[in-house]
Design an enzyme around this catalytic site. Structure first.
Site, PDB file in Angstrom:
ATOM      1  N   HIS A   1       0.874  -1.191   0.000  1.00  0.00           N
ATOM      2  CA  HIS A   1       0.000   0.000   0.000  1.00  0.00           C
ATOM      3  C   HIS A   1       0.902   1.228   0.000  1.00  0.00           C
ATOM      4  O   HIS A   1       1.472   1.585   1.031  1.00  0.00           O
ATOM      5  CB  HIS A   1      -0.916   0.001   1.226  1.00  0.00           C
TER       6      HIS A   1
ATOM      7  N   HIS B   1       1.676   5.323  -1.732  1.00  0.00           N
ATOM      8  CA  HIS B   1       1.323   6.489  -2.554  1.00  0.00           C
ATOM      9  C   HIS B   1       2.597   7.061  -3.148  1.00  0.00           C
ATOM     10  O   HIS B   1       3.476   7.508  -2.400  1.00  0.00           O
ATOM     11  CB  HIS B   1       0.622   7.558  -1.700  1.00  0.00           C
TER      12      HIS B   1
ATOM     13  N   LYS C   1      -9.050  -0.086  -6.106  1.00  0.00           N
ATOM     14  CA  LYS C   1      -9.152   0.537  -4.792  1.00  0.00           C
ATOM     15  C   LYS C   1     -10.460   1.315  -4.669  1.00  0.00           C
ATOM     16  O   LYS C   1     -10.730   2.224  -5.464  1.00  0.00           O
ATOM     17  CB  LYS C   1      -7.956   1.486  -4.592  1.00  0.00           C
TER      18      LYS C   1
ATOM     19  N   HIS D   1     -10.652   1.369   1.386  1.00  0.00           N
ATOM     20  CA  HIS D   1     -10.434   2.313   2.489  1.00  0.00           C
ATOM     21  C   HIS D   1     -11.680   2.220   3.363  1.00  0.00           C
ATOM     22  O   HIS D   1     -12.712   2.816   3.045  1.00  0.00           O
ATOM     23  CB  HIS D   1     -10.220   3.742   1.974  1.00  0.00           C
TER      24      HIS D   1
ATOM     25  N   HIS E   1      -4.857  -0.630   5.426  1.00  0.00           N
ATOM     26  CA  HIS E   1      -4.334   0.098   6.594  1.00  0.00           C
ATOM     27  C   HIS E   1      -5.230  -0.015   7.829  1.00  0.00           C
ATOM     28  O   HIS E   1      -5.737   0.979   8.345  1.00  0.00           O
ATOM     29  CB  HIS E   1      -4.049   1.570   6.269  1.00  0.00           C
TER      30      HIS E   1
ATOM     31  N   ASP F   1       1.438   2.567   3.486  1.00  0.00           N
ATOM     32  CA  ASP F   1       0.602   3.765   3.302  1.00  0.00           C
ATOM     33  C   ASP F   1       1.456   5.021   3.411  1.00  0.00           C
ATOM     34  O   ASP F   1       0.996   6.061   3.873  1.00  0.00           O
ATOM     35  CB  ASP F   1      -0.562   3.814   4.298  1.00  0.00           C
TER      36      ASP F   1
END
Ligand code: DOR
Ligand code: ZN
Length: 308
Positions: A15, A17, A98, A137, A171, A243
């Site tokens: 995970h 970004h 996602k 999420h 997460h 994350d």
């Protein structure tokens, strides 16, 4: 005697970004120089919703990671109007899709406005048929400390309605989520490094710590303990997902601080320290690599990292 070096095989960050443009060029290599691969989140502006945008983003990631042996597993941003033909065509280019509830976090404004199973059914049934995992999420827009807990019944209804769909609770931050993992065969989860280390106290118990502010917010000590115990024993349905979510400094150190903790440069090093501290180093390769390989069926090239 203190540990002086440790070998990790094909570490994976499930995970991550990486952003775009100059930020991508800056942060990409900080993951690709140690990790073998990472699952890349699609919440760019605009989010990744077409094959063209996806393949072009993958190419930009490759360029930013400058020849490192690194696999970018890209994801698509969930939309409720993807057709069977579209998903069939893109399926081999993505690792998963996602899903963000609309407005729940950074760049999620165009996420789903309803988590009702019947509303989501057409797309999720197609994903299930095509074997495309769903990454979620999982937060409601309730009281900030209860958002993940309130989402548990939604995870349950999805797990029951789509038994062949792999659902990854992203997460996770609570004891409740750890408990749910063992209740449904098709539920999996990622956990970050920061949620293994901090509680809400570290974010807001003293001076406000904007660099520890993220979504979901860090929770109570008993939640951290449950997460840590599951990670240290490398619970087979739990994967490491940092994350790591970089923002420009002026967007963190300001009024209205952006959510995101940036950990990629130190993630593996701190994980080794943490697992050593709890005498669990034997389980670290499962937690940062083997579990993800099994869950997603990844076939990744050899890359051994020696941390000194
Ligand atoms: O803290 C977070 N930051 N949580 C998310 O879900 C998104 C991420 C980001 O993109 O900045
Ligand atoms: Zn994220």
């Amino acid at each position: 005697m203190a540990l002086t070096s440790f070998l990790l095989n094909e570490p994976l960050d499930m995970h991550l970004h990486l952003r775009d443009g100059d930020m991508l060029k800056l942060v990409g290599p900080l993951t690709s120089n140690t990790f073998s691969g990472a699952l890349i989140m699609p919440n760019l502006v605009p989010p990744i919703t077409t094959k063209e945008a996806l393949l072009y983003y993958k190419q930009r990631i490759k360029e930013a990671c400058k020849g490192d042996a690194f696999e970018a597993y890209v994801t698509l941003f969930f939309k409720n109007d993807y057709t069977y033909e579209f998903l069939e065509d893109i399926k081999n280019d993505i690792i998963g899709i996602k899903l963000y509830p609309a407005g729940i976090t950074t760049n999620s404004e165009t996420g789903v406005s309803s988590m009702d199973v019947e509303v989501l059914r057409p797309t999720l049934e197609t994903m299930s048929k095509l074997g495309i995992p769903l990454c979620v999420h999982g937060e409601t827009n309730g009281f900030v400390m209860d958002r993940e807990k309130e989402f548990m019944p939604i995870y349950e209804s999805l797990a029951i309605a789509f038994p062949n769909l792999k659902i990854i609770m992203e997460h996770i931050t609570t004891k409740d989520a750890i408990e749910l993992l063992d209740k449904y065969d098709n539920l999996y989860a990622t956990v970050t490094l920061h949620h293994l280390l901090i509680t809400l106290d570290d974010v807001a118990g003293g001076m406000l710590a904007p660099h520890l502010f993220c979504k979901p917010i860090a929770k109570r000590p008993e939640d951290r303990t449950a997460l840590l115990n599951a990670a240290l024993k490398a619970h087979p349905k739990l994967m490491f997902g940092s994350d790591s979510a970089p923002h420009p400094k002026h967007k963190k150190e300001c009024c209205g601080c952006a959510a995101g903790v940036f950990t990629s440069p130190i993630a593996l090093q701190v994980l080794v320290e943490l697992f050593e501290k709890y005498d669990s180093l034997d389980n670290l390769n499962d937690f940062v690599s083997n579990n993800a390989k099994k869950i997603y069926g990844l076939n990744i090239k050899d890359k051994t990292i020696k941390l000194v």
